[in-house]
Enzyme design. Structure first.
Site, PDB file in Angstrom:
ATOM      1  N   ASP A  95      12.277   5.172 -15.442  1.00 26.93           N
ATOM      2  CA  ASP A  95      11.017   4.909 -15.410  1.00 26.93           C
ATOM      3  C   ASP A  95      10.998   3.453 -14.390  1.00 26.93           C
ATOM      4  O   ASP A  95      10.019   2.723 -14.451  1.00 26.93           O
ATOM      5  CB  ASP A  95      10.369   4.324 -16.534  1.00 26.93           C
ATOM      6  N   PRO A 105       2.823  -0.500 -10.329  1.00 28.40           N
ATOM      7  CA  PRO A 105       2.676  -1.837 -10.959  1.00 28.40           C
ATOM      8  C   PRO A 105       2.674  -1.890 -12.415  1.00 28.40           C
ATOM      9  O   PRO A 105       2.695  -0.933 -13.177  1.00 28.40           O
ATOM     10  CB  PRO A 105       1.229  -2.136 -10.570  1.00 28.40           C
TER      11      PRO A 105
END
Length: 214
Positions: free
Chosen positions: A86, A12
């Site tokens: 990422d 998240p």
């Protein structure tokens, strides 16, 4: 599975994906792929009015991530150079399913599949997860102005969506190892022991599943 390490870190908003990607990139000497976030001109408006600005926001992310992965494949993976990212481009569908109305989601999904059908696929996933309190704390700590208006209810739902997505990912891709890291218990930014533990786990998985290119 390609023999060249291509690691994607997911989780998240605010969980520490970029921080961990940087640290793994430095340790293993892998190329660092960072997603474009703050450059999205629609993102601030999106957090103020999700329904109004979701399609523009998601399309910007999709097109930019497609271009990044296309470049990564040409400049690194095809030249046997390892990469740590990422993000995983499939995160687009997590957000799109949550934020887009049905008619716009149908259009978006068609474009997504056309763009990603031949994109390089990571051969290792690292999934960062944590409680809502930890996520909120880390978002506040990094201080991005455009993130200060994110509703906690949206973040809570997003965390649940990620959990469901990763559970499904492990079923659909049993050949891709997934490393799960609990952000409530581990802080690889503040605690060196936690970072070293993660590095050791990644190294072991690389040794067992992927040939590290020297």
């Amino acid at each position: 599975m390609t023999e060249i390490p291509f690691i994607a870190i997911e989780g998240p908003i605010g969980i520490g994906k970029t921080s961990l990607a940087k640290k793994l990139s430095n340790h293993f000497n892998f190329h660092l792929l960072k997603e474009i976030v703050e450059e999205n001109p629609f993102l601030g408006k999106f957090y103020d009015d999700i329904e109004e600005w979701s399609f523009q926001t998601e399309m910007f992310f999709l097109c930019n991530r497609f271009k990044q992965l296309e470049d990564i494949e040409k400049k690194y993976l095809t030249k046997k150079k390892a990469v740590v990212a990422d993000y995983h481009i499939s995160k687009n569908m997590i957000f799109a399913k949550r934020t887009l109305q049905a008619d716009k989601f149908d259009k978006y999904e068609q474009i997504y599949h056309i763009l990603t059908e031949d994109m390089p696929v990571p051969n290792m996933m690292i999934y960062l997860h944590a409680s809502l309190d930890t996520i909120l704390e880390r978002i506040q700590m990094r201080g991005r102005e455009i993130e200060q208006n994110i509703k906690s209810s949206y973040l809570a739902q997003l965390a649940a969506d990620y959990e469901a997505y990763m559970n499904e990912f492990e079923v659909l891709h049993p050949d891709i190892p997934v490393i799960r890291i609990n952000g409530d218990e581990m802080d690889f930014v503040k605690r060196q022991d936690d970072l070293e533990s993660i590095i050791n786990t990644v190294h072991q998985r690389l040794t067992n599943h992927i040939a590290i290119s020297k």
